[in-house]
Motif scaffolding. Structure first.
Motif, PDB file in Angstrom:
ATOM      1  N   ASP A  32       0.758  -0.830  -0.118  1.00  0.00           N
ATOM      2  CA  ASP A  32       0.208  -0.101  -0.421  1.00  0.00           C
ATOM      3  C   ASP A  32       1.190   1.183   0.082  1.00  0.00           C
ATOM      4  O   ASP A  32       1.652   1.449   0.331  1.00  0.00           O
ATOM      5  CB  ASP A  32      -0.999   0.020   0.942  1.00  0.00           C
ATOM      6  CG  ASP A  32      -0.255   0.043   2.595  1.00  0.00           C
ATOM      7  OD1 ASP A  32       0.260   0.741   2.600  1.00  0.00           O
ATOM      8  OD2 ASP A  32      -0.148  -1.111   3.282  1.00  0.00           O
ATOM      9  N   HIS A  34       0.829   4.482   2.790  1.00  0.00           N
ATOM     10  CA  HIS A  34       1.228   3.636   3.023  1.00  0.00           C
ATOM     11  C   HIS A  34       2.993   3.727   2.972  1.00  0.00           C
ATOM     12  O   HIS A  34       4.123   3.904   3.936  1.00  0.00           O
ATOM     13  CB  HIS A  34       0.647   3.725   4.312  1.00  0.00           C
ATOM     14  CG  HIS A  34       1.029   4.268   5.585  1.00  0.00           C
ATOM     15  ND1 HIS A  34       1.226   5.562   6.391  1.00  0.00           N
ATOM     16  CD2 HIS A  34       1.246   3.561   6.673  1.00  0.00           C
ATOM     17  CE1 HIS A  34       1.720   5.882   7.401  1.00  0.00           C
ATOM     18  NE2 HIS A  34       2.395   4.427   7.872  1.00  0.00           N
ATOM     19  N   ASP A  35       2.906   2.311   3.249  1.00  0.00           N
ATOM     20  CA  ASP A  35       4.118   1.670   4.159  1.00  0.00           C
ATOM     21  C   ASP A  35       5.263   1.601   2.553  1.00  0.00           C
ATOM     22  O   ASP A  35       6.170   1.654   3.172  1.00  0.00           O
ATOM     23  CB  ASP A  35       3.963  -0.148   3.652  1.00  0.00           C
ATOM     24  CG  ASP A  35       3.478  -0.735   4.331  1.00  0.00           C
ATOM     25  OD1 ASP A  35       3.158   0.312   5.694  1.00  0.00           O
ATOM     26  OD2 ASP A  35       2.437  -1.678   4.818  1.00  0.00           O
ATOM     27  N   ARG A  37       5.641   4.410   1.399  1.00  0.00           N
ATOM     28  CA  ARG A  37       6.028   6.697   1.928  1.00  0.00           C
ATOM     29  C   ARG A  37       7.494   5.636   2.996  1.00  0.00           C
ATOM     30  O   ARG A  37       8.317   6.510   2.957  1.00  0.00           O
ATOM     31  CB  ARG A  37       5.382   7.340   2.501  1.00  0.00           C
ATOM     32  CG  ARG A  37       4.436   7.857   1.654  1.00  0.00           C
ATOM     33  CD  ARG A  37       3.140   8.772   1.890  1.00  0.00           C
ATOM     34  NE  ARG A  37       2.800   9.882   1.064  1.00  0.00           N
ATOM     35  CZ  ARG A  37       1.796  10.542   1.163  1.00  0.00           C
ATOM     36  NH1 ARG A  37       1.293  10.501   2.532  1.00  0.00           N
ATOM     37  NH2 ARG A  37       1.337  10.892   0.738  1.00  0.00           N
ATOM     38  N   LEU A  38       6.986   4.951   3.674  1.00  0.00           N
ATOM     39  CA  LEU A  38       7.625   4.470   5.004  1.00  0.00           C
ATOM     40  C   LEU A  38       9.053   4.013   4.261  1.00  0.00           C
ATOM     41  O   LEU A  38       9.929   4.720   4.830  1.00  0.00           O
ATOM     42  CB  LEU A  38       6.904   3.730   5.704  1.00  0.00           C
ATOM     43  CG  LEU A  38       6.039   4.175   6.380  1.00  0.00           C
ATOM     44  CD1 LEU A  38       5.086   2.898   7.756  1.00  0.00           C
ATOM     45  CD2 LEU A  38       6.515   5.897   7.370  1.00  0.00           C
ATOM     46  N   ARG A  56      -5.446   2.636   0.729  1.00  0.00           N
ATOM     47  CA  ARG A  56      -4.893   4.304   2.330  1.00  0.00           C
ATOM     48  C   ARG A  56      -4.138   5.277   1.376  1.00  0.00           C
ATOM     49  O   ARG A  56      -5.050   6.153   1.568  1.00  0.00           O
ATOM     50  CB  ARG A  56      -3.472   3.419   2.738  1.00  0.00           C
ATOM     51  CG  ARG A  56      -3.795   2.747   3.845  1.00  0.00           C
ATOM     52  CD  ARG A  56      -3.189   2.125   5.967  1.00  0.00           C
ATOM     53  NE  ARG A  56      -2.387   1.183   4.872  1.00  0.00           N
ATOM     54  CZ  ARG A  56      -1.107   1.215   6.097  1.00  0.00           C
ATOM     55  NH1 ARG A  56      -1.571   1.526   7.466  1.00  0.00           N
ATOM     56  NH2 ARG A  56      -0.155   0.727   6.274  1.00  0.00           N
ATOM     57  N   VAL A  57      -3.266   5.215   0.401  1.00  0.00           N
ATOM     58  CA  VAL A  57      -2.321   6.516   0.142  1.00  0.00           C
ATOM     59  C   VAL A  57      -2.517   6.014  -1.048  1.00  0.00           C
ATOM     60  O   VAL A  57      -1.750   5.684  -2.239  1.00  0.00           O
ATOM     61  CB  VAL A  57      -1.008   6.178   0.301  1.00  0.00           C
ATOM     62  CG1 VAL A  57      -0.665   7.947  -0.563  1.00  0.00           C
ATOM     63  CG2 VAL A  57      -1.346   7.333   2.054  1.00  0.00           C
ATOM     64  N   VAL A  62       1.896   8.657  -3.976  1.00  0.00           N
ATOM     65  CA  VAL A  62       3.181   8.453  -3.711  1.00  0.00           C
ATOM     66  C   VAL A  62       4.556   8.882  -4.548  1.00  0.00           C
ATOM     67  O   VAL A  62       5.092   9.424  -3.972  1.00  0.00           O
ATOM     68  CB  VAL A  62       3.559   7.041  -3.589  1.00  0.00           C
ATOM     69  CG1 VAL A  62       5.081   6.595  -3.446  1.00  0.00           C
ATOM     70  CG2 VAL A  62       3.046   6.275  -2.806  1.00  0.00           C
TER      71      VAL A  62
END
Length: 221
Positions: A32, A34-35, A37-38, A56-57, A62
């Motif tokens: 996803d 969000h992960d 981005r991390l 999520r995003v 991204v």
């Protein structure tokens, strides 16, 4: 070469990761935005393979966030969104290439190799260093006209050192380019691979910079 794959389809993601690993890439896979981005915030990647329809995003967010932070990581969008408008939007948002699903895995690998060459300021598909020739596409190495049998890890280390000829790479940099998440790394693995390269190719090919790492000189000896 370390790749971040962002794909929420588990079956497709697993197949892409396996195919890229077979092609000599180290692959981290998240499902996803969000992960993604991390992962991008905490790791260095040579390229990003990015789906757009993510949980999520969204993939476009991204991408925009990556470029807003002035990161120059090459990005290949891999998506089912196949209209001309979608392709224009992705490229204008900062993507370097755009490939629609369904796709051929060999083409994905070739496009990634082309992205990495351009990012390094090189156009030739072969990496040549004196009598040493490495072909990333065919996954072959020859030295003084003779083929050299290297393990996949030895090939990956040699490829990374040749891509960065003239630069010193630390052990951790080499490990991150050769191993993906979840792969066990023995404490002396890089030292062993370098030893094997020197034995199979030339004793003076790879220099040890004590306390720093390893390098292949920009000009052959």
């Amino acid at each position: 070469m370390r790749i971040l794959l962002v794909e929420d389809d588990k079956l497709l993601g697993d197949g892409i990761r396996a195919g890229l690993v077979q092609g000599g890439f180290a692959v981290d896979w998240v499902e996803d935005g969000h992960d993604a981005r991390l992962a991008l915030a905490g790791n260095h990647y040579d390229a990003l393979v990015l789906d757009l329809a993510l949980p999520r995003v969204d993939g476009m967010e991204v991408l925009r966030g990556l470029r807003a932070g002035r990161a120059d990581t090459p990005v290949l969008i891999l998506t089912a969104r196949d209209t001309v408008a979608d392709r224009i939007a992705g490229l204008d948002a900062g993507a370097d290439d755009y490939l629609t699903k369904p796709f051929d895995l060999a083409e994905l690998q070739a496009r990634l190799r082309a992205l990495l060459r351009r990012a390094a300021g090189k156009s030739a598909p072969l990496l040549c260093h004196g009598p040493l020739i490495l072909d990333p596409a065919a996954h072959t190495v020859s030295h003084r006209g003779h083929p050299v049998d290297l393990s996949p890890r030895e090939f990956a280390v040699l490829h990374e050192l040749l891509r960065n000829a003239g630069r010193v790479l630390s052990r951790s940099q080499l490990e991150s380019s050769v191993y993906g998440w979840g792969e066990e790394v023995e404490s002396n693995a890089i030292e062993v691979f370098v030893h094997h390269l020197r034995r199979k190719l030339a004793a003076n090919l790879v220099r040890t910079i004590r306390g720093v790492g390893y390098m292949i000189p920009e000009e052959p000896p």
